[in-house]
Motif scaffolding. Structure first.
Motif: not given
Length: 149
Positions: A61, A64-67, A70-72, A74-75, A134, A147
């Motif tokens: 994560l 591949t991009g900022e937290d 949706r990424r946050r 998922v984390r 990655t 990203a």
């Protein structure tokens, strides 16, 4: 920096709780299905798998991009919830105490030290695997996360 609205505390707590139900249920099922032995192999295997998975998830994560968004979620859902519920510090400590109470002091020390060393190694393998995965998905010579391209 992306301007993504921050999920509510309630939504974040909800995904952590849902993930925790999945992770805890999976751990409990494995422990019941595989049974116990003098050496707590099941807890050790679960904690090592969790350390690897958490390293893989967090590094993947992060690369591949900022937290955010949706990424946050998922984390939080997978990391804090599912993996956090799957792994178990309290059972690990309780099993170490039981080994000591059963007169297996040397085994207890080995279990504690082995869990720590192997856990750090498993997390490092997860981080390394995410790094390689990655990088493999990036264009040749481009080390930036997808990203940022």
């Amino acid at each position: 920096m992306t301007d993504v609205p921050r999920p509510s505390t309630t939504a974040t707590a909800g995904v952590v709780a849902a993930g925790g139900v999945v992770g805890t249920s999976l751990r409990a099922g494995l422990e019941q299905w595989l049974g116990g032995t003098t050496v707590p192999w099941i807890t050790l295997a679960i904690n090592l798998a969790g350390a690897f998975a958490l390293g893989l998830l967090l590094e993947g994560l992060a690369r591949t991009g900022e937290d955010v968004g949706r990424r946050r979620m998922v984390r939080m859902g997978l990391g804090a919830g599912a993996i956090g519920g799957f792994t178990t510090y309290s059972t690990f400590v309780l099993e170490a105490v039981r080994l000591l109470e059963q007169g297996h002091a040397e085994l207890m020390v080995g279990y504690l030290a082995g869990s720590l060393v192997l856990g750090v190694g498993a997390a490092w393998l997860g981080l390394t695997a995410a790094d390689r995965l990655t990088r493999r998905s990036a264009a040749p010579g481009d080390d930036r996360p997808e990203a940022d391209r």
